[in-house]
Design an enzyme around this catalytic site. Sequence first.
Site, PDB file in Angstrom:
ATOM      1  N   ALA A 238       0.114   5.515  -0.123  1.00  0.00           N
ATOM      2  CA  ALA A 238      -0.852   6.606  -0.184  1.00  0.00           C
ATOM      3  C   ALA A 238      -0.608   7.451  -1.431  1.00  0.00           C
ATOM      4  O   ALA A 238       0.530   7.806  -1.748  1.00  0.00           O
ATOM      5  CB  ALA A 238      -0.751   7.468   1.070  1.00  0.00           C
TER       6      ALA A 238
ATOM      7  N   ASN B 266       9.190  -6.618   3.149  1.00  0.00           N
ATOM      8  CA  ASN B 266       8.981  -5.413   2.348  1.00  0.00           C
ATOM      9  C   ASN B 266      10.236  -4.550   2.447  1.00  0.00           C
ATOM     10  O   ASN B 266      10.913  -4.557   3.466  1.00  0.00           O
ATOM     11  CB  ASN B 266       7.750  -4.671   2.876  1.00  0.00           C
ATOM     12  CG  ASN B 266       7.418  -3.395   2.136  1.00  0.00           C
ATOM     13  OD1 ASN B 266       6.954  -2.442   2.735  1.00  0.00           O
ATOM     14  ND2 ASN B 266       7.638  -3.351   0.841  1.00  0.00           N
ATOM     15  N   GLY B 267      10.534  -3.812   1.366  1.00  0.00           N
ATOM     16  CA  GLY B 267      11.649  -2.890   1.385  1.00  0.00           C
ATOM     17  C   GLY B 267      12.718  -3.227   0.373  1.00  0.00           C
ATOM     18  O   GLY B 267      13.351  -4.280   0.454  1.00  0.00           O
ATOM     19  N   ASP B 268      12.912  -2.347  -0.628  1.00  0.00           N
ATOM     20  CA  ASP B 268      13.991  -2.458  -1.617  1.00  0.00           C
ATOM     21  C   ASP B 268      13.877  -3.670  -2.535  1.00  0.00           C
ATOM     22  O   ASP B 268      14.866  -4.080  -3.146  1.00  0.00           O
ATOM     23  CB  ASP B 268      15.365  -2.499  -0.932  1.00  0.00           C
ATOM     24  CG  ASP B 268      15.725  -1.182  -0.251  1.00  0.00           C
ATOM     25  OD1 ASP B 268      15.036  -0.182  -0.502  1.00  0.00           O
ATOM     26  OD2 ASP B 268      16.697  -1.168   0.527  1.00  0.00           O
TER      27      ASP B 268
ATOM     28  N   PRO C 234       0.834  -1.206   0.000  1.00  0.00           N
ATOM     29  CA  PRO C 234       0.000   0.000   0.000  1.00  0.00           C
ATOM     30  C   PRO C 234       0.865   1.251   0.000  1.00  0.00           C
ATOM     31  O   PRO C 234       1.848   1.344   0.727  1.00  0.00           O
ATOM     32  CB  PRO C 234      -0.796  -0.130   1.308  1.00  0.00           C
ATOM     33  CG  PRO C 234       0.075  -0.969   2.192  1.00  0.00           C
ATOM     34  CD  PRO C 234       0.780  -1.925   1.285  1.00  0.00           C
TER      35      PRO C 234
ATOM     36  N   HIS D 143       8.457  -4.006   6.975  1.00  0.00           N
ATOM     37  CA  HIS D 143       9.388  -3.220   6.171  1.00  0.00           C
ATOM     38  C   HIS D 143      10.734  -3.204   6.898  1.00  0.00           C
ATOM     39  O   HIS D 143      10.796  -2.885   8.082  1.00  0.00           O
ATOM     40  CB  HIS D 143       8.871  -1.788   5.997  1.00  0.00           C
ATOM     41  CG  HIS D 143       9.695  -0.956   5.066  1.00  0.00           C
ATOM     42  ND1 HIS D 143       9.187  -0.408   3.913  1.00  0.00           N
ATOM     43  CD2 HIS D 143      10.996  -0.580   5.108  1.00  0.00           C
ATOM     44  CE1 HIS D 143      10.147   0.262   3.291  1.00  0.00           C
ATOM     45  NE2 HIS D 143      11.249   0.180   4.004  1.00  0.00           N
TER      46      HIS D 143
ATOM     47  N   GLY E 149       6.832  -2.155  -3.421  1.00  0.00           N
ATOM     48  CA  GLY E 149       6.240  -0.828  -3.297  1.00  0.00           C
ATOM     49  C   GLY E 149       6.704   0.104  -4.389  1.00  0.00           C
ATOM     50  O   GLY E 149       6.197   0.082  -5.510  1.00  0.00           O
TER      51      GLY E 149
ATOM     52  N   CYS F 248       3.928   3.596   8.259  1.00  0.00           N
ATOM     53  CA  CYS F 248       4.120   4.886   7.593  1.00  0.00           C
ATOM     54  C   CYS F 248       5.039   5.779   8.419  1.00  0.00           C
ATOM     55  O   CYS F 248       4.762   6.043   9.594  1.00  0.00           O
ATOM     56  CB  CYS F 248       2.782   5.580   7.374  1.00  0.00           C
ATOM     57  SG  CYS F 248       2.955   7.189   6.552  1.00  0.00           S
TER      58      CYS F 248
ATOM     59  N   GLN G 289      -6.547  -0.774   4.541  1.00  0.00           N
ATOM     60  CA  GLN G 289      -5.608  -0.396   5.594  1.00  0.00           C
ATOM     61  C   GLN G 289      -6.129   0.794   6.380  1.00  0.00           C
ATOM     62  O   GLN G 289      -6.543   1.800   5.797  1.00  0.00           O
ATOM     63  CB  GLN G 289      -4.245  -0.054   4.999  1.00  0.00           C
ATOM     64  CG  GLN G 289      -3.181   0.195   6.062  1.00  0.00           C
ATOM     65  CD  GLN G 289      -1.830   0.530   5.478  1.00  0.00           C
ATOM     66  OE1 GLN G 289      -1.607   1.651   5.028  1.00  0.00           O
ATOM     67  NE2 GLN G 289      -0.912  -0.435   5.494  1.00  0.00           N
TER      68      GLN G 289
END
EC number: 1.3.1.-
Length: 323
Positions: free
Chosen positions: A20, A202-204, A18, A171, A226, A102, A72
């Site tokens: 925003a 999650n991440g990179d 997700p 993340h 993402g 976030c 979410q």
Amino acid sequence: MYFHIGPYKIEHPVMLAPMAGVTDRPYRQLCKQLGASYAVGEMLSCDLSLLKTAKTRFRMNHEGEPGPIAVQIAGSDPKAMADAARHNVSNGAQIIDINMGCPQKKVARKRCGSALMAYPEQIKAICEAVVDAVTVPVTLKTRLGTDSHHLNIERIAQDAESAGIAALFVHGRTQRQKYTGKADYGLIKTVKQQLNIPVIANGDIDSPNKARHVLNETGCDGLMVGRAAQGNPWIFSQIHTYLMSGEKISRPTTAQIMTTLYQHVLNLHQFYGVARGCRMAKKHIKWFSAQLPAEFRFRELLTLDEGRAQLQFIEQHLLSQVA
């Protein structure tokens, strides 16, 4: 390589994270069509007084979207979060995701998002309240901690599982890092070894090679992509194919990119209305253009402020050159 979130079978491990302002209904639908196994909607505040705002109405629109519908929510008060979860389930949500990832200041000022990592007891209370409030699966998206000196993801993960959380998305950065530096997968691996519920890294994750490396290193059940999916929804099928067979499929052709961009801009106009959709389309045009050869990156397209002009420009100046 499938797994389940509650009763829902996730067909393969490559998921859309997700974001925003990015993963609205048109973009979630596009990513699912092009290979994402799962997608979570944009963050919604638990403040139900915002339900009448246009932004919230658009974010709560799931019409025609293939399930499971994952919504979410963000907030810091357990009761308000429980109320928001119930409301979204009544609006069609099949999975509720709690945002504790976030890192943005405007979210942190309200002690929401990753700022909650400093308050593990409050996190536990929120998880318990939301799980008790609804009959659908509840998931949690989080970070490693507030900073490198306060890495408390292990405690939070264990409390979340005890509270009834159905899956955990982690993340590999801290709140302070935001999106700087590199994601650290070591703690994600430790968390995965300690839990019985699905854990998603999650991440990179920005290429098939990186995806395989992260899965091998962490042992996670899934991966969330993402920023690497911005303007590149083909990344889901590229990663999935590589994980399944070791095959690296070709990048989309210029014609495929332009055809997809045209249809996505049109979908944005139809979803938001032409005026708002035209504004929303500009960032997607910029991202998609980055996938194109230099001679097709027409800056003029970003200056157009009328919806029909956007579509005509793509038709006349881009599609005609790759037909």
